[in-house]
Design an enzyme around this catalytic site. Sequence first.
Site, mmCIF file in Angstrom:
data_model
loop_
_atom_site.group_PDB
_atom_site.id
_atom_site.type_symbol
_atom_site.label_atom_id
_atom_site.label_comp_id
_atom_site.label_asym_id
_atom_site.label_seq_id
_atom_site.Cartn_x
_atom_site.Cartn_y
_atom_site.Cartn_z
ATOM 1 N N ASP A 69 0.839 -1.192 0.000
ATOM 2 C CA ASP A 69 0.000 0.000 0.000
ATOM 3 C C ASP A 69 0.874 1.243 0.000
ATOM 4 O OD1 ASP A 69 -1.745 2.059 0.440
ATOM 5 O OD2 ASP A 69 -2.408 1.396 2.424
ATOM 6 N N GLU A 148 30.724 10.584 5.711
ATOM 7 C CA GLU A 148 31.170 10.379 7.086
ATOM 8 C C GLU A 148 30.013 10.755 8.010
ATOM 9 O OE1 GLU A 148 34.482 12.995 7.434
ATOM 10 O OE2 GLU A 148 35.802 11.793 6.165
ATOM 11 N N GLU A 150 28.289 11.091 11.309
ATOM 12 C CA GLU A 150 28.548 11.119 12.741
ATOM 13 C C GLU A 150 27.257 10.858 13.514
ATOM 14 O OE1 GLU A 150 32.093 14.471 12.281
ATOM 15 O OE2 GLU A 150 30.028 15.060 12.765
ATOM 16 N N GLU A 230 34.232 11.063 18.525
ATOM 17 C CA GLU A 230 34.233 12.379 17.887
ATOM 18 C C GLU A 230 34.365 13.487 18.934
ATOM 19 O OE1 GLU A 230 34.481 14.495 15.661
ATOM 20 O OE2 GLU A 230 34.706 13.284 13.858
ATOM 21 N N GLU A 238 32.227 8.417 15.240
ATOM 22 C CA GLU A 238 32.324 8.361 13.782
ATOM 23 C C GLU A 238 32.914 7.020 13.393
ATOM 24 O OE1 GLU A 238 34.942 10.461 10.291
ATOM 25 O OE2 GLU A 238 33.868 11.800 11.666
ATOM 26 N N HIS A 287 29.860 14.712 6.302
ATOM 27 C CA HIS A 287 30.719 15.249 5.249
ATOM 28 C C HIS A 287 30.744 14.253 4.094
ATOM 29 C CE1 HIS A 287 32.922 16.883 9.025
ATOM 30 N NE2 HIS A 287 31.805 17.561 8.793
ATOM 31 N N ARG A 358 38.583 23.695 7.681
ATOM 32 C CA ARG A 358 37.350 22.977 8.002
ATOM 33 C C ARG A 358 36.166 23.902 8.285
ATOM 34 N NH1 ARG A 358 38.556 17.363 9.284
ATOM 35 N NH2 ARG A 358 40.776 17.039 8.950
ATOM 36 N N GLU A 378 35.627 17.445 -0.284
ATOM 37 C CA GLU A 378 34.771 17.096 0.847
ATOM 38 C C GLU A 378 33.749 18.210 1.023
ATOM 39 O OE1 GLU A 378 35.317 16.038 5.604
ATOM 40 O OE2 GLU A 378 36.597 17.550 4.658
ATOM 41 N N ARG A 380 31.045 19.702 3.202
ATOM 42 C CA ARG A 380 30.896 19.529 4.639
ATOM 43 C C ARG A 380 29.533 19.901 5.246
ATOM 44 N NH1 ARG A 380 35.322 18.694 7.574
ATOM 45 N NH2 ARG A 380 34.706 20.078 9.279
#
Length: 494
Positions: A69, A148, A150, A230, A238, A287, A358, A378, A380
């Site tokens: 359904d 990645e 977390e 982390e 992580e 990330h 970062r 990456e 983020r």
Amino acid sequence: MGRFDFPPAHEPREKPAVKKPKEIVDFIRERGIKMVDIKFIDVPGMWQHTTVPADQMDEEAFEAGIGFDGSSIRGFQAIHESDMILKPDVSTACVDTFRSIPTLSVICDVYDPVAKALYAKDPRNIARRAEAYLKETGIADVAYFGPEAEFFILDNVVYENGGNRSGYEIDSVEGHWNSANTEGQNLGYTIRPKEGYYPVSPSDTLTDVRSEMALVLKDWGIDVEMQHHEVGTAGQAEIDFRFGDLLTTADRVMAFKYVVKNVARSHGKTVTFMPKPLFGDNGSGMHVHQSLWKGGKPLFYDASGYAECSELMLFYIGGLLTHIDSLLAFCAPTTNSYKRLVPHYEAPVNVAFSARNRSAAIRIPMFFQGNPKAKRLEFRPPDPSSNPYLAFAALLCAGIDGIKKKIDPVKAGFGPLDTNIYDLDPEKAKGIRSVPGSLRESLAALKNDHAYLTEGKVFTESFIEEWIEYKTERELKPVEIRPHPYEFFLYYDV
């Protein structure tokens, strides 16, 4: 079953290497499988399932699929058009390590029996269309993704939302607030805010739990590269796993969440992938590392380029940063997401790219300089509340748009940002734009900027409209209209 009387989590099982219905039927018979658990993804991004006795799943059943359904699944069909079919993708078959009865887990595609085609709103189908679109452009033949995700491993959580009362409380033996706990023995090894990155035991109490998660993930065909505590207190963790193509990696993210939550449960603990469950400490991101390859060769490397980036990679970055506001409607898709995307908690709020920085939305990892195969970006801002099929598909579409339009991120004013923005002169810092500050802003951006998503018929106009409506009516407005506990602190005595 008692409150903490959980089944054992880790009993190594076999992941069959099968591609055809006959092979999976033979595996079921040879291994004594009793049940087949059929899993699929809803639009917001949660696994759903139904379970069928194995003796009912012959070759014909695997090929024809199982009816269900569709009107009862979030984001799918209306009640007058509810009949849908789940078609197992036998290549995803894996013995479910959490079932006491021998059970085979299989991820399914959703099929529309009226249109006689894969269901247009199935997130897995959208991911397939994104991969097909990449190949059609001739730019590359595969996009690799490495997320990645977390998460927090907690000991207790309670929450309530009523007309006259609301609130929540989370707890962890590692939480710094337990340093003064006088109920029973207190050994004093708590983790201070933002100091959870890489401490050894006894401060890190969860090494064995994370190691067990890594071993079970291996049973599910997911190769773990590393696991660690982390930055956040209270059990933030992580576990990194190896990259793969878009669809395979999205499948792995869903299996990853399933495994992590169930291993935690077997230890009497609970896991949340909420982006920001804890005030005053780091939130949980996802990330997403990305790279393009063609003919077995990486396309993002140029030894002479900035941070060894090729021109094509810079154009891809330009696409991501040009469309970042609308991308976050899929990559940071909850109201809670924007409680993470604030300055000073390692949050990537700056719309810029950089090698190593970062705080920028896009970081170019520099661990393995001179290695073309390791060259990647990456992205983020995403977090693990996102539906990985939709998030990865949207990212790929934005990157392709940047390549097709040759969007130079330097000329567009996106950097590179190779300094700590928090140390910049305020006047200079004003020139660096931030990501949207709320889900409402991201949804508004998506409404105005989504042509790049409908290129190649990856997303449809109707899907985007329905996504905005669902997020607005089912999540955003209900949060906005409710009194918040902090409002009582601020305003009760007015």
